[in-house]
Structure formats: structure tokens, C-alpha cells
Design a protein around this motif. Structure first.
Motif, PDB file in Angstrom:
ATOM      1  N   MET A   1       0.846  -1.189   0.000  1.00 21.56           N
ATOM      2  CA  MET A   1       0.000   0.000   0.000  1.00 21.56           C
ATOM      3  C   MET A   1       0.885   1.244   0.000  1.00 21.56           C
ATOM      4  SD  MET A   1      -2.958   1.067   2.680  1.00 21.56           S
ATOM      5  CE  MET A   1      -4.457   1.251   1.781  1.00 21.56           C
ATOM      6  N   ALA A   2       0.446   2.262  -0.718  1.00 23.74           N
ATOM      7  CA  ALA A   2       1.196   3.510  -0.825  1.00 23.74           C
ATOM      8  C   ALA A   2       1.232   4.240   0.510  1.00 23.74           C
ATOM      9  CB  ALA A   2       0.579   4.400  -1.888  1.00 23.74           C
ATOM     10  N   LYS A   3       2.335   4.925   0.734  1.00 22.79           N
ATOM     11  CA  LYS A   3       2.499   5.685   1.961  1.00 22.79           C
ATOM     12  C   LYS A   3       1.545   6.873   1.989  1.00 22.79           C
ATOM     13  CE  LYS A   3       6.239   7.440   4.792  1.00 22.79           C
ATOM     14  NZ  LYS A   3       7.637   7.805   4.854  1.00 22.79           N
ATOM     15  N   LYS A   4       0.974   7.152   3.133  1.00 32.12           N
ATOM     16  CA  LYS A   4       0.024   8.247   3.308  1.00 32.12           C
ATOM     17  C   LYS A   4       0.719   9.596   3.095  1.00 32.12           C
ATOM     18  CE  LYS A   4      -2.908  10.216   6.887  1.00 32.12           C
ATOM     19  NZ  LYS A   4      -3.282  10.135   8.283  1.00 32.12           N
ATOM     20  N   ILE A   5       0.032  10.511   2.435  1.00 31.54           N
ATOM     21  CA  ILE A   5       0.548  11.871   2.237  1.00 31.54           C
ATOM     22  C   ILE A   5       0.121  12.697   3.443  1.00 31.54           C
ATOM     23  CG2 ILE A   5       0.503  13.946   0.791  1.00 31.54           C
ATOM     24  CD1 ILE A   5       1.728  11.639  -0.663  1.00 31.54           C
ATOM     25  N   GLU A   6       1.089  13.183   4.192  1.00 32.65           N
ATOM     26  CA  GLU A   6       0.795  13.993   5.373  1.00 32.65           C
ATOM     27  C   GLU A   6       0.441  15.416   4.963  1.00 32.65           C
ATOM     28  OE1 GLU A   6       0.643  12.945   8.574  1.00 32.65           O
ATOM     29  OE2 GLU A   6       1.095  10.926   7.880  1.00 32.65           O
ATOM     30  N   SER A   7      -0.417  16.020   5.720  1.00 29.94           N
ATOM     31  CA  SER A   7      -0.802  17.408   5.486  1.00 29.94           C
ATOM     32  C   SER A   7       0.413  18.315   5.673  1.00 29.94           C
ATOM     33  CB  SER A   7      -1.896  17.816   6.473  1.00 29.94           C
ATOM     34  OG  SER A   7      -2.110  19.203   6.430  1.00 29.94           O
ATOM     35  N   PRO A   8       0.561  19.319   4.821  1.00 28.23           N
ATOM     36  CA  PRO A   8       1.687  20.240   4.971  1.00 28.23           C
ATOM     37  C   PRO A   8       1.483  21.269   6.086  1.00 28.23           C
ATOM     38  CG  PRO A   8       0.384  20.836   3.056  1.00 28.23           C
ATOM     39  CD  PRO A   8      -0.201  19.560   3.605  1.00 28.23           C
ATOM     40  N   CYS A   9       0.379  21.156   6.804  1.00 26.93           N
ATOM     41  CA  CYS A   9       0.075  22.096   7.881  1.00 26.93           C
ATOM     42  C   CYS A   9       1.195  22.112   8.919  1.00 26.93           C
ATOM     43  CB  CYS A   9      -1.240  21.730   8.550  1.00 26.93           C
ATOM     44  SG  CYS A   9      -1.694  22.833   9.903  1.00 26.93           S
ATOM     45  N   VAL A  10       1.608  23.323   9.312  1.00 25.95           N
ATOM     46  CA  VAL A  10       2.655  23.469  10.330  1.00 25.95           C
ATOM     47  C   VAL A  10       2.111  24.181  11.571  1.00 25.95           C
ATOM     48  CG1 VAL A  10       4.598  23.399   8.714  1.00 25.95           C
ATOM     49  CG2 VAL A  10       3.499  25.588   9.231  1.00 25.95           C
ATOM     50  N   SER A  11       0.788  24.202  11.687  1.00 24.58           N
ATOM     51  CA  SER A  11       0.095  24.826  12.826  1.00 24.58           C
ATOM     52  C   SER A  11       0.413  26.307  12.994  1.00 24.58           C
ATOM     53  CB  SER A  11       0.387  24.051  14.116  1.00 24.58           C
ATOM     54  OG  SER A  11      -0.094  22.735  14.008  1.00 24.58           O
ATOM     55  N   VAL A  12       0.658  26.970  11.878  1.00 22.99           N
ATOM     56  CA  VAL A  12       0.844  28.419  11.858  1.00 22.99           C
ATOM     57  C   VAL A  12      -0.188  28.949  10.872  1.00 22.99           C
ATOM     58  CG1 VAL A  12       2.451  30.323  11.403  1.00 22.99           C
ATOM     59  CG2 VAL A  12       3.317  28.158  12.290  1.00 22.99           C
ATOM     60  N   CYS A  13      -1.437  28.816  11.242  1.00 20.15           N
ATOM     61  CA  CYS A  13      -2.533  29.173  10.352  1.00 20.15           C
ATOM     62  C   CYS A  13      -2.704  30.685  10.315  1.00 20.15           C
ATOM     63  CB  CYS A  13      -3.823  28.504  10.800  1.00 20.15           C
ATOM     64  SG  CYS A  13      -3.662  26.716  10.906  1.00 20.15           S
ATOM     65  N   GLN A  14      -2.229  31.265   9.244  1.00 21.81           N
ATOM     66  CA  GLN A  14      -2.293  32.713   9.085  1.00 21.81           C
ATOM     67  C   GLN A  14      -2.611  33.000   7.623  1.00 21.81           C
ATOM     68  OE1 GLN A  14       1.364  34.850   9.897  1.00 21.81           O
ATOM     69  NE2 GLN A  14       0.249  36.070  11.386  1.00 21.81           N
ATOM     70  N   LEU A  15      -3.831  33.480   7.375  1.00 21.96           N
ATOM     71  CA  LEU A  15      -4.239  33.733   6.001  1.00 21.96           C
ATOM     72  C   LEU A  15      -3.845  35.127   5.539  1.00 21.96           C
ATOM     73  CD1 LEU A  15      -7.800  32.175   5.997  1.00 21.96           C
ATOM     74  CD2 LEU A  15      -5.710  31.203   5.048  1.00 21.96           C
ATOM     75  N   LYS A  16      -3.338  35.172   4.333  1.00 24.45           N
ATOM     76  CA  LYS A  16      -3.025  36.430   3.658  1.00 24.45           C
ATOM     77  C   LYS A  16      -3.794  36.356   2.347  1.00 24.45           C
ATOM     78  CE  LYS A  16       0.920  39.408   2.990  1.00 24.45           C
ATOM     79  NZ  LYS A  16       2.372  39.462   3.043  1.00 24.45           N
TER      80      LYS A  16
END
Length: 58
Positions: free
Chosen positions: A1-16
Motif C-alpha cells: 500500500m502507498a504511503k500516506k501523504i501527510e498534510s503540509p500544515c505546520v500549525s501556523v494558520c495565518q491567512l493572507k
């Protein structure tokens, strides 16, 4: 089975505008992450990385 793709989230949620300056994803990409298939996640991670490289850092 293919390896899971982890979310690129770095817990610095700041929208511009429509872009998170923490992970480089758009609001729509963040919203749809869990429903994305592996190839779409891989493309999203690549695009997000390219966007982050273009963001000027202080």
C-alpha cells in the motif's frame, strides 16, 4: 500500500488573502484536503511549496 501523504500544515494558520502563509495552501485546498486522493494531495503539496518560496520572509 502507498504511503500516506501527510498534510503540509505546520500549525501556523495565518491567512493572507486566500493563502495560508504557514503551509502555502489556498483556503479551498485546506478545506478539501481530507477528500483529496493521493495524486491530488501530491500536486497540492508541490504547489504549496512553490508558493511558500515566493512569499517574502521578514
Amino acid at each position: 500500500m502507498a504511503k500516506k501523504i501527510e498534510s503540509p500544515c505546520v500549525s501556523v494558520c495565518q491567512l493572507k488573502g486566500d493563502l495560508c502563509v504557514g503551509c502555502g495552501r489556498t483556503v479551498d485546498e485546506i478545506r478539501h484536503w481530507k477528500a483529496m486522493k493521493r495524486p491530488e494531495k501530491m500536486k497540492t503539496v508541490k504547489r504549496a511549496d512553490q508558493r511558500l518560496k515566493k512569499i517574502p520572509r521578514a
